[in-house]
Design a protein around this motif. Structure first.
Motif, PDB file in Angstrom:
ATOM      1  N   PHE A 442       0.831  -1.205   0.000  1.00  0.00           N
ATOM      2  CA  PHE A 442       0.000   0.000   0.000  1.00  0.00           C
ATOM      3  C   PHE A 442       0.860   1.248   0.000  1.00  0.00           C
ATOM      4  O   PHE A 442       0.624   2.184  -0.758  1.00  0.00           O
ATOM      5  N   ARG A 443       1.905   1.205   0.837  1.00  0.00           N
ATOM      6  CA  ARG A 443       2.761   2.387   0.959  1.00  0.00           C
ATOM      7  C   ARG A 443       3.553   2.625  -0.325  1.00  0.00           C
ATOM      8  O   ARG A 443       3.975   3.738  -0.612  1.00  0.00           O
ATOM      9  N   SER A 444       3.721   1.559  -1.158  1.00  0.00           N
ATOM     10  CA  SER A 444       4.434   1.775  -2.419  1.00  0.00           C
ATOM     11  C   SER A 444       3.443   2.129  -3.540  1.00  0.00           C
ATOM     12  O   SER A 444       3.796   2.106  -4.711  1.00  0.00           O
ATOM     13  N   GLY A 445       2.188   2.419  -3.173  1.00  0.00           N
ATOM     14  CA  GLY A 445       1.241   2.972  -4.162  1.00  0.00           C
ATOM     15  C   GLY A 445       0.100   2.055  -4.579  1.00  0.00           C
ATOM     16  O   GLY A 445      -0.716   2.420  -5.410  1.00  0.00           O
ATOM     17  N   LYS A 446       0.033   0.841  -4.041  1.00  0.00           N
ATOM     18  CA  LYS A 446      -1.060  -0.064  -4.439  1.00  0.00           C
ATOM     19  C   LYS A 446      -2.328   0.247  -3.620  1.00  0.00           C
ATOM     20  O   LYS A 446      -2.591  -0.371  -2.592  1.00  0.00           O
ATOM     21  N   GLU A 447      -3.107   1.191  -4.136  1.00  0.00           N
ATOM     22  CA  GLU A 447      -4.261   1.705  -3.399  1.00  0.00           C
ATOM     23  C   GLU A 447      -5.295   0.613  -3.094  1.00  0.00           C
ATOM     24  O   GLU A 447      -5.932   0.605  -2.043  1.00  0.00           O
ATOM     25  N   LYS A 469     -15.437   4.920  10.564  1.00  0.00           N
ATOM     26  CA  LYS A 469     -14.327   5.152  11.505  1.00  0.00           C
ATOM     27  C   LYS A 469     -13.156   4.228  11.202  1.00  0.00           C
ATOM     28  O   LYS A 469     -12.000   4.628  11.343  1.00  0.00           O
ATOM     29  N   VAL A 470     -13.440   3.003  10.785  1.00  0.00           N
ATOM     30  CA  VAL A 470     -12.370   2.083  10.407  1.00  0.00           C
ATOM     31  C   VAL A 470     -11.566   2.698   9.269  1.00  0.00           C
ATOM     32  O   VAL A 470     -10.330   2.740   9.298  1.00  0.00           O
ATOM     33  N   ASN A 471     -12.254   3.240   8.267  1.00  0.00           N
ATOM     34  CA  ASN A 471     -11.597   3.886   7.139  1.00  0.00           C
ATOM     35  C   ASN A 471     -10.676   5.013   7.592  1.00  0.00           C
ATOM     36  O   ASN A 471      -9.512   5.078   7.198  1.00  0.00           O
ATOM     37  N   GLU A 472     -11.272   5.882   8.422  1.00  0.00           N
ATOM     38  CA  GLU A 472     -10.548   7.060   8.911  1.00  0.00           C
ATOM     39  C   GLU A 472      -9.248   6.658   9.625  1.00  0.00           C
ATOM     40  O   GLU A 472      -8.164   7.129   9.295  1.00  0.00           O
ATOM     41  N   ILE A 473      -9.416   5.791  10.639  1.00  0.00           N
ATOM     42  CA  ILE A 473      -8.270   5.433  11.483  1.00  0.00           C
ATOM     43  C   ILE A 473      -7.221   4.671  10.686  1.00  0.00           C
ATOM     44  O   ILE A 473      -6.012   4.915  10.816  1.00  0.00           O
ATOM     45  N   LEU A 474      -7.690   3.786   9.825  1.00  0.00           N
ATOM     46  CA  LEU A 474      -6.763   2.986   9.030  1.00  0.00           C
ATOM     47  C   LEU A 474      -5.905   3.881   8.123  1.00  0.00           C
ATOM     48  O   LEU A 474      -4.687   3.711   8.019  1.00  0.00           O
ATOM     49  N   ARG A 475      -6.554   4.869   7.494  1.00  0.00           N
ATOM     50  CA  ARG A 475      -5.812   5.801   6.607  1.00  0.00           C
ATOM     51  C   ARG A 475      -4.728   6.534   7.387  1.00  0.00           C
ATOM     52  O   ARG A 475      -3.592   6.638   6.944  1.00  0.00           O
ATOM     53  N   LYS A 476      -5.127   7.002   8.564  1.00  0.00           N
ATOM     54  CA  LYS A 476      -4.178   7.767   9.375  1.00  0.00           C
ATOM     55  C   LYS A 476      -2.973   6.889   9.733  1.00  0.00           C
ATOM     56  O   LYS A 476      -1.815   7.296   9.632  1.00  0.00           O
ATOM     57  N   LEU A 478      -1.868   4.173   8.250  1.00  0.00           N
ATOM     58  CA  LEU A 478      -1.050   3.812   7.099  1.00  0.00           C
ATOM     59  C   LEU A 478      -0.194   4.993   6.637  1.00  0.00           C
ATOM     60  O   LEU A 478       0.916   4.826   6.152  1.00  0.00           O
ATOM     61  N   ALA A 479      -0.718   6.187   6.819  1.00  0.00           N
ATOM     62  CA  ALA A 479       0.021   7.384   6.438  1.00  0.00           C
ATOM     63  C   ALA A 479       1.090   7.722   7.471  1.00  0.00           C
ATOM     64  O   ALA A 479       1.881   8.644   7.285  1.00  0.00           O
ATOM     65  N   GLY A 480       1.047   7.012   8.576  1.00  0.00           N
ATOM     66  CA  GLY A 480       2.054   7.223   9.615  1.00  0.00           C
ATOM     67  C   GLY A 480       1.788   8.449  10.470  1.00  0.00           C
ATOM     68  O   GLY A 480       2.637   8.916  11.194  1.00  0.00           O
ATOM     69  N   THR A 481       0.563   9.007  10.368  1.00  0.00           N
ATOM     70  CA  THR A 481       0.256  10.197  11.159  1.00  0.00           C
ATOM     71  C   THR A 481      -0.348   9.848  12.494  1.00  0.00           C
ATOM     72  O   THR A 481      -0.730  10.706  13.259  1.00  0.00           O
ATOM     73  N   SER A 482      -0.547   8.552  12.738  1.00  0.00           N
ATOM     74  CA  SER A 482      -1.150   8.188  14.014  1.00  0.00           C
ATOM     75  C   SER A 482      -0.336   7.105  14.688  1.00  0.00           C
ATOM     76  O   SER A 482       0.223   6.253  14.038  1.00  0.00           O
TER      77      SER A 482
END
Ligand SMILES: [Zn+2]
Length: 482
Positions: A442-447, A469-476, A478-482
Motif C-alpha cells: 500500500f505504501r508503495s502505491g497499491k491503493e 471510523k475504520v476507514n478514517e483510522i486505518l488511513r491515518k 497507514l500514512a504514519g500520522t497516528s
C-alpha cells in the motif's frame, strides 16, 4: 399486411356492502351454501326488491373517481335468461338508462400518457353459483352470491396493446380499492374482466369482427389471453380466412382460447324496465355530499409522493399502487423523515416478506410483519450511526420474529455498533502487524490493498465496527500520522 388490435374491456366489480342489493341478506364470502338467502334473493314469487342505498352511493363514488357523468334519472331493467343459478329467470340490471356514462381513466404507458374512455358504469345483481358433479351426475346450486351487488364498468375500444389493457385494469382496480368499494381480488372473483378483441389493417378505421374473451382470473391471464387471441386472429386473416363473432374461453392450462358459443346462439335478453323498482332520481346535493368524501386517488397521491417526499417516479408508483401500502409508508415517514431509505426498505425487504407470506392477496394487508413505527425507528438507528446497514439486515430479521422496538432488540442482542475508538484501533493494529506485506504494498502505491485491509478489520470485529471510523483510522495509521 400489418394489423393492429382493438380492445375494449368489461369489468365486473363486486361491491363491499354488508348486505345484498335488494334484500338484507349478508354478502359474507365463504359461508355454508345457501345460508345467506331469503325469499327475495331465492326468487320466490310475489316478493318485492328493496334497493340498498349504499350500492348507489358506491356506484356514484366510482363514477366521480373516473370522471363519469351521473345521470339525474336512471332506471332498472330486467335481463331475461334461464339458468339454474338464477331462480327468478331474470337478472336485475341497468340497460338503456344506466347511472353513469362518459368517463375516462388515464394510464402511463411506455409511450407516454394515454386516455382510455369509459362508456358506462351500471349496477346489477350477481347470480348464484352452480356446483357441478360433486358426487355423480347431478349439480347443486348455492345462492349465497345471488343478489350480491356488482358494478359493470365498460370501456370504449380505445386499448391497442396488452400493456395498455393491463395498465387500465391495474389503475381501475387501484381506484376501486382507494374508494374502499371493492377488494379487487381476481382469484376470488370480486374483480372479473371480459375482453372484446378484434384486429384491423394498420391505417384503417373500420372495426374487424370481434370475439369476446372470458374466464381470465389474473392480470397475467388477461395478458396471455389477449396475446394469444390477437395472434390467432392475425393468423386467420393473413391466411385468407375469415373470423366469426363468438365468445371464447381462456384455458389457462392449455394457454389457448377456445370457442364457447358463436353469435347464432347469442342470447336475446329481452330487456325491459323492471316494474318492481322505481326509477332513480339522484339529487345534486347528494352528489356533492359524496364528492366531499372522496379520498385522494392513486394518480394524485403518486404525484404528491414524488414532489413532497422527493421520491423517484418508480418508487412513488409502487408505493401508491395500493392504498394500504401508501398509508404504511406515510405512517413510517411521520416517525422518521428519511423517505427514500424507508421507501427502499418497504419496496425491498418488506415486500419480499409480504409476498412470501402471501399477505397481499386481500383488500388490506391485515397484519404487517413489522409495524411502521418500528421500521422508521430502525432507519433512524442507521442514520444516527448506531448500527451499520449490514447489521440492519439482521435486525430486520429479528424484528420479523418479535414486536419489540428495534432499539431494545439492538441492546439485548448486542448488535450495537462498536464505535468505541479504542477497540477499533486495537483491531487495526492487530491486522496491520499480521499483514505487513500488504502494508508495504500500500505504501508503495497499491491503493486497492486498502479495501482488503478494511475487510480484514471488519472481519475481526464481526462486522460491528463503524466502517467510516475504520476507514478514517486505518488511513491515518497507514500514512504514519497516528
Ligand atoms: Zn336475500
Amino acid at each position: 399486411m400489418r394489423f393492429e388490435p382493438v380492445i375494449g374491456l368489461e369489468v365486473h366489480a363486486q361491491l363491499l356492502t354488508d348486505s345484498k342489493i335488494f334484500c338484507p341478506c349478508s354478502t359474507r364470502f365463504g359461508e355454508e351454501p345457501n345460508k345467506n338467502t331469503c325469499p327475495v334473493c331465492m326468487g320466490y314469487p310475489g316478493v318485492l326488491p328493496v334497493l340498498n342505498q349504499k350500492v348507489v352511493e358506491f356506484a356514484i363514488r366510482a363514477a366521480l373517481a373516473t370522471h363519469c357523468k351521473v345521470a339525474p334519472y336512471s332506471r332498472w331493467a330486467r335481463k331475461n335468461y334461464f339458468y339454474p343459478d338464477l331462480p327468478k329467470g331474470y337478472q336485475i340490471s341497468q340497460y338503456e338508462l344506466p347511472l353513469c356514462t362518459d368517463g375516462y381513466i388515464e394510464i402511463d404507458t411506455s409511450g407516454g400518457k394515454k386516455t382510455i374512455r369509459i362508456t358506462r358504469i351500471h349496477m346489477e345483481e350477481d347470480a348464484g353459483k352452480s356446483v357441478h358433479e360433486v358426487r355423480g351426475d347431478y349439480s347443486l346450486v348455492d345462492l349465497n352470491r345471488a343478489g350480491v351487488p356488482l358494478l359493470e364498468i365498460v370501456s370504449e375500444p380505445d386499448i391497442r396493446t396488452t400493456e395498455e389493457a393491463s395498465l387500465y385494469l391495474k389503475n381501475l382496480r387501484a381506484i376501486l380499492q382507494y374508494l374502499q368499494i371493492c377488494d379487487g381480488n381476481m382469484e376470488e372473483g370480486s374483480f372479473r374482466c371480459d375482453a372484446n378483441v378484434s384486429v384491423r389493417p394498420v391505417g384503417t378505421s373500420a372495426l374487424g369482427v370481434k370475439t369476446e374473451l372470458k374466464n381470465m382470473n389474473s392480470f397475467k391471464a388477461v395478458e396471455k389471453a389477449l396475446e394469444y387471441e390477437i395472434r390467432r386472429q392475425i393468423e386467420v386473416l393473413s391466411g385468407g380466412g375469415s373470423l366469426v363473432q363468438e365468445t371464447r374461453l381462456w384455458d389457462a392450462e392449455r394457454e389457448a382460447t377456445r370457442s364457447m358459443r358463436s353469435k347464432e346462439f347469442a342470447h336475446d335478453y329481452r330487456y325491459f324496465p323492471d316494474p318492481d323498482l322505481l326509477p332513480m332520481v339522484i339529487s345534486d346535493d347528494w352528489l356533492q355530499e359524496i364528492q366531499a368524501t372522496l379520498p385522494e386517488l392513486p394518480e394524485a397521491r403518486k404525484q404528491r409522493f414524488a414532489s413532497q417526499y422527493g421520491l423517484p417516479v418508480y418508487d412513488a408508483e409502487l408505493l401508491t399502487g395500493r392504498r394500504d401500502v401508501a398509508d404504511y409508508f406515510e405512517a413510517a415517514v411521520q416517525i422518521h423523515s428519511n423517505p427514500k431509505a424507508i421507501s427502499n426498505w418497504v419496496m425491498g425487504d418488506l415486500f419480499r416478506v409480504i409476498r412470501e407470506r402471501k399477505l397481499d392477496e386481500h383488500f388490506y394487508i391485515e397484519s404487517w410483519p413489522i409495524r411502521p413505527q418500528h421500521l422508521a425507528e430502525m432507519v433512524r438507528l442507521i442514520d444516527e450511526g448506531k448500527i451499520s446497514g449490514k447489521m440492519a439486515k439482521s435486525l430486520f430479521e429479528e424484528m420479523l420474529k418479535t414486536d419489540v422496538a428495534p432499539e431494545k432488540i439492538v441492546q439485548e442482542k448486542g448488535l450495537e455498533q462498536v464505535s468505541d475508538l479504542v477497540s477499533i484501533e486495537m483491531a487495526i493494529d492487530q491486522i496491520l502487524s499480521a499483514h505487513s506485506e500488504q502494508v508495504t504494498e500500500f505504501r508503495s502505491g497499491k491503493e486497492k490493498v486498502f479495501g482488503f485491509l478494511v475487510g480484514q478489520v471488519m472481519k475481526a470485529t464481526q462486522g460491528k465496527a463503524n466502517p467510516q471510523k475504520v476507514n478514517e483510522i486505518l488511513r491515518k495509521k497507514l500514512a504514519g500520522t497516528s
